[in-house]
Motif scaffolding. Sequence first.
Motif, PDB file in Angstrom:
ATOM      1  N   VAL A 115       0.961  -1.117   0.042  1.00 30.07           N
ATOM      2  CA  VAL A 115       0.016  -0.128  -0.075  1.00 30.07           C
ATOM      3  C   VAL A 115       0.821   1.195  -0.056  1.00 30.07           C
ATOM      4  O   VAL A 115       2.140   1.205   0.273  1.00 30.07           O
ATOM      5  N   ASP A 116       0.306   2.272  -0.313  1.00 23.91           N
ATOM      6  CA  ASP A 116       0.919   3.655  -0.495  1.00 23.91           C
ATOM      7  C   ASP A 116      -0.139   4.554  -0.507  1.00 23.91           C
ATOM      8  O   ASP A 116      -1.373   4.185  -0.036  1.00 23.91           O
ATOM      9  N   THR A 149       3.500   2.147   2.846  1.00 27.72           N
ATOM     10  CA  THR A 149       3.230   3.491   3.691  1.00 27.72           C
ATOM     11  C   THR A 149       1.930   3.813   3.788  1.00 27.72           C
ATOM     12  O   THR A 149       1.032   2.851   3.092  1.00 27.72           O
ATOM     13  N   THR A 150       1.263   4.654   4.582  1.00 27.66           N
ATOM     14  CA  THR A 150       0.055   4.865   5.079  1.00 27.66           C
ATOM     15  C   THR A 150      -0.729   5.274   3.575  1.00 27.66           C
ATOM     16  O   THR A 150      -0.359   5.810   2.847  1.00 27.66           O
ATOM     17  N   GLU A 184     -10.327   9.220   7.496  1.00 27.61           N
ATOM     18  CA  GLU A 184     -10.024  10.429   6.750  1.00 27.61           C
ATOM     19  C   GLU A 184      -8.594  10.885   7.470  1.00 27.61           C
ATOM     20  O   GLU A 184      -7.722  11.536   6.854  1.00 27.61           O
ATOM     21  N   GLU A 185      -8.479  10.989   8.725  1.00 25.97           N
ATOM     22  CA  GLU A 185      -7.425  11.595   9.312  1.00 25.97           C
ATOM     23  C   GLU A 185      -6.178  10.503   9.491  1.00 25.97           C
ATOM     24  O   GLU A 185      -5.236  11.086   9.230  1.00 25.97           O
ATOM     25  N   VAL A 186      -6.274   9.492   9.810  1.00 28.33           N
ATOM     26  CA  VAL A 186      -4.960   8.730   9.987  1.00 28.33           C
ATOM     27  C   VAL A 186      -4.862   7.672   8.791  1.00 28.33           C
ATOM     28  O   VAL A 186      -3.889   6.916   8.766  1.00 28.33           O
ATOM     29  N   ASP A 236       1.120  -2.503   8.657  1.00 28.90           N
ATOM     30  CA  ASP A 236       1.561  -3.101   9.782  1.00 28.90           C
ATOM     31  C   ASP A 236       3.079  -3.078   9.842  1.00 28.90           C
ATOM     32  O   ASP A 236       3.727  -3.057  10.628  1.00 28.90           O
ATOM     33  N   ILE A 237       3.607  -3.101   8.467  1.00 32.44           N
ATOM     34  CA  ILE A 237       5.193  -3.005   8.569  1.00 32.44           C
ATOM     35  C   ILE A 237       5.454  -1.663   7.616  1.00 32.44           C
ATOM     36  O   ILE A 237       5.029  -1.679   6.163  1.00 32.44           O
TER      37      ILE A 237
END
Length: 409
Positions: A314-315, A340-341, A379-381, A386-387
Amino acid sequence: MRFTSKRFLVYSLLITLIFSSLIGCAKEVNTTDTSTPLSMEDRLEDFEYLYKIISENYPFLKVNERVNGINWLEQKEKYIKLVENSNNDTIFMNNISAIVKDLNNGHTHVVDKESFKWYYTVYTNPKYKKSNKPWSKVFKDKTVLKWYGFNEDEFENIKSQGFFGSNAPAFHSDIIIPDEVAYLKISQMNGERVEEDGKEIRKFYEEVKDYNKLIIDIRGNGGGDDLYWMKNVIEPLAKEKMSVGNYIFTRGNYGKPFYKARGMKQSPISKLDKNILENFSQEIKIDFDYYHISNRTIQPKDPIDFDGKIYLLVDKGVYSSSESFAAFCKDSGLATLVGTTTGGDGIGIDPLFFSLPNSGIVIRFSSLLALNGDGTINEEVQTPPDIEVDSEIGYSYENDKAIQYVINN
């Protein structure tokens, strides 16, 4: 179609539009000349209507303040001056676009002329007349149609092109290490390719079902249709029924007919257990009026019996229905998220639309504040991995740090 989920974000389709919103593109909004230009009084009335809808219904005002340092409501005088400096209708529309852009949400923007054609086609589709009725009402308004200069000939042309703009497969599969590591890249949740791609993806699963690791890569996937990942990823890989519940909160009354059309039942927030409410952000208790619990349950369908580990790459580009996929994987434990988030805003139904009464300018906006499984605001975080690993997509597997992490750990 996203009823309690994002099935109808099959029709949020304009992936490039989402990305341009996310990166803050300053693209001008195109419109056509109207026969009678708006008066300044008309423009100011339109702005006041916009301000009222957002102030009463938009869910991310406090999030925008915390994350971006913008108190949108306190900018009112600044925005009025911007409207007053609009010398013609095109500048007015661009200034309204800039005002809305300050809300900093990828699903919240002024609809430009090209996008209008697609949205009109999507939300006036007779096949989904009942569940799309409030959306269709916005796009069929006479003032709206006049502003955008839209006619039925364009409608037929767009329908023939397909909603997602491409009929090519939305996935790519590969073997990175024979008998050990398999790779599935999903570039778009293409609602028009669910069945076709599903057959080929299932064949791939059968081929690699004895592998130790399966990498599913959704980096840069801006969304589409939840059915794509539900049917093509979860159903074949799930070993038992999987359920994920999310609390969703709303403000104001504008969205009520939209939620009703999608079968989303709301309850007054006063009826929510106070012990549960205390675990959430204080703004929910203060600023929001209603809540809904979205329970998504997916049953296995002819499961592949894959016994290896599943990794989801993910990114920040993971958004909308791809975000709902990432959130489901995280909360259900189906996959380990690496990278990344994500980009967020993927839990709930389609964004809503409204039009400004004098001009007919259409504005799209997110209306739901959804919580992750841990009670944080999606929406905020967004969805943290997990890694955490550098998520930049490499030009080869060997140069891709996220893929190499999965291989070597």
